[in-house]
Design a protein around this motif. Structure first.
Motif: not given
Length: 826
Positions: A244-266
């Motif tokens: 219900e309170e998601e909009e009030e407390s949400s963080v903009p998604t583009d903040i995480f655009k520089d997060k390291p991308v997790i690749g595929v393991h073997s």
């Protein structure tokens, strides 16, 4: 630890580094910190800006550099010309995204300075805006205007955190505190219960915006550690409330655009490897892949062979997780591998162990390639999180390096711990000064040298006390020391300073050493970054002491910045001087350019702008002589004689060793034999008189000969067309030809040397065979009074001359002294 003492709170990194003789890890080695300082704007983005001369009109500008809420802009049409670049504050300047003028019926008009370069405005705009990237509208308008994206993660914001025991589950966490991107997180539903709080950097791969789990098919479940604290109905109610309170407390998604991308393991279940327990990263142990969740995540467990073990050490990993290595990695790197508890004997052997377990080793291809290409070196200092108590950030020293891994000794932790094993890409390590800049308590070493009188500071004459400034939110109107720099919103304010290795390095700096400098320094605290840059330049000089002298603060100049003490070592001697640096980002570019010109190198050699292909100063086509002619004409006053007769440049003279004593003895011996003797005794002493009498046969020029010599010198300069070049010629001994030109008559002076100006002293020296040394006297502003006080030791130490040239120079000084006593002393 009931009272963190006041002494601990006033730890000084500068004093500590000087005391320990250590250096700080370069700021550029901390990629996560670098990313956190980005404000959403990037060099190359375009926007529409009000023209200063006419606020009713606008023109397109390009972002050159970003720094906190400041942007360095250049109006389109100036090309590579940096002269018209200007800084503006996002919060106060009239800035808009591309297209705003058209939408709001505002006028786009070419600024006066470039009207003649743009005959067709429409055609020009069409050309420069084709494929251009506009600055984001949300960063120029509305609630997010001028805010560093990181600041949008405020206390009360909600995020989702993957469960470290089951990566297919996540739960909501509340941000309790944000310290420069390092977040203190509390599980939703625990209110004031801080027992399960965690500290994570906002770019951590396991941290996401609210809604991530649902988008990727993961379940929202409280971790097992807290699940029993509430009923299932209570947890569901908490989940409904969050939605219900998601909009009030949400963080903009583009903040995480520089997060390291997790690749595929073997990895496969049952594979063996070597690993470091992230909860206690002090040893490397054998470990096993116990579960594979999907193509991204798997679980490993530190091996424990004891039949009665109560708990297991297991945690979730991905292909880029730190602290996992192939079998035999420790052996190949000469490191100790800790045998599993319960392993018979101390000599662990992987071949026997694999056979005993009936397991296979994870192949090398499962692991990422390790690199040694980073800025860390042994004995460097940094700030690091204590893995045992994540509330603590301590001073750390790099004690060992292997590939991409550091061994850190933490100083000042409440409980002593062994050296920690940390990846160079860890988000739990930070540059020197990070805690201070972000208003967080750094744990200093127990025996730190500190300034115990912070509020009642005694400031040296060459320093200046700053008035009250905001250091970080919540610390208003606090007095700063002269060692503090102005910061923006509690964040670093100095942009990256690039070393443009292709640019002309000038006569002072060694091109080979310049090429070895890092590509960039910073971003960071203005004073610390610029101090690091200047120190690197001093060390890259042919003669570090000379570059220090060029950079040092002119006592008579107007004060514009902050005095910082820098040091140089040359030929076994240590030098130090006060150098002026700027404190704010808007003055960094100008400071770098002026410093370059002072050192007679290309104005783009270092600064906040990277030179990619061609330098705008076209320095590559200039010869050394031509370049020095363009950039070396002006020369400000140098060391001089500030009040009290002392130079700002201090020399720390080593204790005389045996060799020095022999040299002095040799000189005394020469003095007895030579008519060109030089006196070490104070002027006017009995010894001085005795020596003066013995010199009655010593020769000196008549006034007419002096005039003739000056005229010859002028003619010679005209013939050679000498430009102002500040090479090391003045420190070379005179040529044999010059040595033979001794003059046969004693010196007759027309004016009293006590009244001589610096120019008079220089004029006299240029009439002698020590003319090349006149430059030093001009640089150090030695007038007649100072000349009469010079002795051989002073000349050798302060002018950095070898014995031969020093003796020749002192011979002429003694001639002036003798003439002074004979003609003017009475």
């Amino acid at each position: 630890d009931a009272g963190s003492s006041l002494e601990e709170m006033e730890f000084s990194w500068d004093e500590y580094l000087e005391d320990t003789g250590a250096t700080a890890v370069p700021h550029g080695s901390f990629k996560h910190v670098d990313t956190s300082l980005q404000n959403g704007f990037a060099p190359g983005m375009k926007l529409e800006v009000a023209v200063k001369s006419d606020q009713n009109t606008y023109w397109v500008a390009t972002i050159i550099t970003t720094c906190g809420q400041l942007l360095l802009l250049r109006y389109d049409g100036y090309g590579e010309d940096r002269k018209a670049d200007f800084w503006c504050d996002i919060m106060t300047a009239d800035l808009h995204p591309i297209g705003w003028c058209e939408q709001n019926k505002k006028i786009l008009r070419v600024p006066e300075g470039i009207k003649d370069k743009i005959p067709d405005q429409e055609e020009f705009l069409q050309r420069v805006l084709k494929g251009a990237c506009s600055a984001p509208a949300n960063l120029l308008e509305g609630l997010h205007r001028g805010k560093n994206p990181l600041d949008l993660i405020a206390p009360g914001s909600r995020l989702e955190l993957q469960n470290i025991q089951d990566s297919l589950e996540a739960w909501i966490v509340n941000v309790v505190e944000n310290v420069g991107g390092r977040l203190k997180l509390r599980y939703e539903g625990l209110e004031d219960l801080d027992k399960f709080d965690q500290w994570l950097f906002y770019l951590d791969p396991f941290l996401h915006q609210v809604g991530w789990a649902a988008q990727h098919g993961y379940s929202l479940q409280p971790p097992l550690a807290i699940r029993s604290l509430k009923s299932e109905a209570d947890w569901q109610e908490i989940l409904n409330k969050v939605k219900e309170e998601e909009e009030e407390s949400s963080v903009p998604t583009d903040i995480f655009k520089d997060k390291p991308v997790i690749g595929v393991h073997s990895f496969s279940e049952g594979m063996k490897l070597e690993a470091v327990d992230p909860m206690a990263p002090f040893v490397i142990s054998p470990a096993t892949v116990t579960k594979v969740y999907n193509e991204k995540y798997f679980m490993i467990e530190i091996d424990d062979l004891r039949p009665d073990r109560a708990t297991s050490k297991s945690y979730i990993c991905h292909v880029n997780s730190a602290g996992i290595f192939p079998v035999q990695w420790s052996l190949k790197n000469g490191l100790h591998l800790s045998p599993p508890p319960g392993y018979p004997g101390q000599d662990f052997d992987w071949a026997d162990y694999l056979k005993q377990c009936g397991a296979e080793a994870a192949p090398q291809t499962c692991f990422p390639l390790l690199t040694s290409d980073h800025g860390f070196k042994e004995n460097m200092k940094l700030e690091a999180v204590n893995p045992v108590d994540p509330e603590e950030v301590c001073i750390a020293t790099v004690t060992k390096l292997k590939d991409s891994y550091l061994w850190l000794q933490l100083e000042g932790s409440k409980k002593p711990i062994p050296d920690c094993i940390v990846s160079v890409e860890s988000m739990n390590i930070f540059p020197v000064g990070w805690c201070e800049t972000n208003g967080y308590q750094l744990r200093p070493p127990r025996k730190a040298i500190v300034n115990k009188q912070k509020k009642i500071a005694v400031v040296q004459p060459e320093k200046q006390v700053l008035s009250s400034r905001t250091v970080h939110d919540g610390l208003k109107n606090q007095e700063l020391n002269s060692s503090d720099s102005v910061v923006i919103n509690g964040k670093y304010c100095c942009p990256k300073i690039y070393f443009n290795h292709r640019c002309f390095s000038g006569p002072y700096l060694n091109k080979g050493r310049i090429a070895e400098l890092p590509q960039s320094v910073g971003p960071g605290n203005c004073v610390l970054v610029l101090k690091e840059v200047l120190t690197l330049l001093i060390n890259a000089a042919y003669k570090p002491s000379r570059v220090l002298r060029e950079l040092q603060l002119d006592e008579e100049a107007a004060w514009h910045g902050h005095g910082e003490t820098l040091k140089a070592k040359y030929k076994g001697k240590s030098y130090r001087a006060t150098v002026e640096v700027v404190r704010t980002a808007d003055r960094v570019a100008d400071f770098c350019r002026k410093t370059c010109i002072k050192l007679e190198c290309c104005p783009n050699l270092f600064g906040p702008q990277m030179v990619l292909d061609k330098c705008s100063e076209n320095c590559s086509v200039l010869t050394k002589t031509k370049y020095t002619h363009y950039y070396g004409k002006r020369k400000n006053k140098r060391i001089g004689r500030p009040p009290g007769g002392h130079s700002n440049l201090e020399v720390a003279i080593k204790k005389p060793n045996k060799r020095r004593k022999r040299r002095k003895h040799f000189f005394v011996h020469k003095k007895k034999r030579s008519s060109a003797s030089v006196d070490n005794s104070p002027a006017g002493s009995p010894q001085e008189s005795e020596v003066s009498e013995k010199k009655s046969l010593s020769s000196s020029p008549t006034q007419s000969e002096l005039s003739h010599s000056l005229a010859q010198d002028r003619d010679k300069r005209k013939r050679k067309l000498r430009t102002f070049s500040f090479s090391d010629d003045e420190n070379k001994p005179p040529s044999p030809k010059a040595i033979k030109t001794e003059v046969a008559e004693k010196l007759q002076l027309d004016t009293n040397p006590l009244d001589w100006s610096v120019a008079d002293v220089v004029r006299f020296l240029k009439s002698t065979d020590c003319a090349p040394l006149a430059r030093i006297f001009l640089d150090q502003e030695i007038d007649g009074q100072a000349l009469l006080l010079l002795t051989l030791p002073t000349v050798q130490e302060c002018m950095d001359l070898k014995l031969g040239p020093a003796i020749k120079l002192c011979h002429h000084i003694e001639r002036v002294k003798l003439a002074f006593y004979q003609q003017f002393a009475n």
